[in-house]
Design a protein around this motif. Sequence first.
Motif: not given
Lengths: 177, 195
Positions: A135, A138, A150, A152-156, A158
């Motif tokens: 987090f 990012l 962002y 799909y950055s956060l999903a990848v 995590l």
Amino acid sequence: MVEFIQNLSRWAVPVFLLFVPLYAMLRGVKVYECFVKGAGEGFAIAVRIIPYLVAMMAAVGIFRQTGMMDLVSDACGSVLQQWGIPPEIIPLAIMRPFSGGGALGIAAELIDAFGPDSFIGRLASTMQGSTDTTFFVLTVYFGSVGVRKYRYSLAVGLLADLTTFFASVYIVNRVFM
Amino acid sequence: MINIVWVVMIVSGIVLAVVQDSPEIVTQATFQAAQAAVKYALMLAGVMSFWLGIMKIAEEAGLVRGLARLLRPFTSFLFPSIPSQHPAMGSILMNLSANILGMGNAATPFGLKAMGELQELNGNKEEASEAMCTFLAINTACLTLMPTMILGIRLSAESAAPAEIVGPTIFATAVGMGIAIVADGIFRKIYRRRL
């Protein structure tokens, strides 16, 4: 092998700092003026990320200090215990993506309380060394260039954190049990 | 998604504080964190300035381009959208090398520089580019050969074998990085199709 890597880490910065200016000088680069020009950008970038840091750290601070994080980790703990994951480790797993300093504090506490060579101590060490503050990275990295979406950055990120968490549990069980 | 996470963290914390009848925790936590954020940024400013200065020298001397050229087969596979001679490639590689060696303080300046250079290539300045997503996927799930910080803690806690977790760390980070690269590729395809 471990010793070699350790020495590599120890010497990487000094050797790099010796090599770069010397090499540049030989190539006719005005090293001092060049350094100052580059360094001038540093402050601006650091100032630009302040709003994102404040936003993230304030939210994490509230979440943690009101005890909300403990509640969440208690809730997860009973489920994960069935898979051989000690509940003591859960706060670290939850904290890790949000705050490097906070996670380091929890890891240090666990190592101190259970001993560095206990199962929990080893697992905490491996987890702390393995995942990054997703987090935080990012928000700061995207914030520094003003990107707001962002994708799909956060999903990848995590998903990778979760994978690394389970990989840590697996390998520490495998190696030390 | 980040909006939801942010609001949930704040709201759930405050609700809990209300239940406990201790609103001052929220006030205190907020002010403390806000101060800590600026302190962190100022500390980073020093390290940033220093490394960006060194990077500028390396760039002028052609070293960054050289590094990028050397690792082109690897990087052009991961970042097909970045021209191979572009300076962003050099910064990305510097950032990853620092991460792999466990030098977090040195990694951040290179990473932020890389983001700046990727933004120059980005068509929509408000939205993350594919290269940015790939870079951050690798960056946050980077292979680590030497977890320096935790080794120091284990050493000071008088572990009988402080470095015994290095092997497990390499394993766990290698798995994480593999998944990050695969997941990034899959999500990218899904996202493209949605457009």
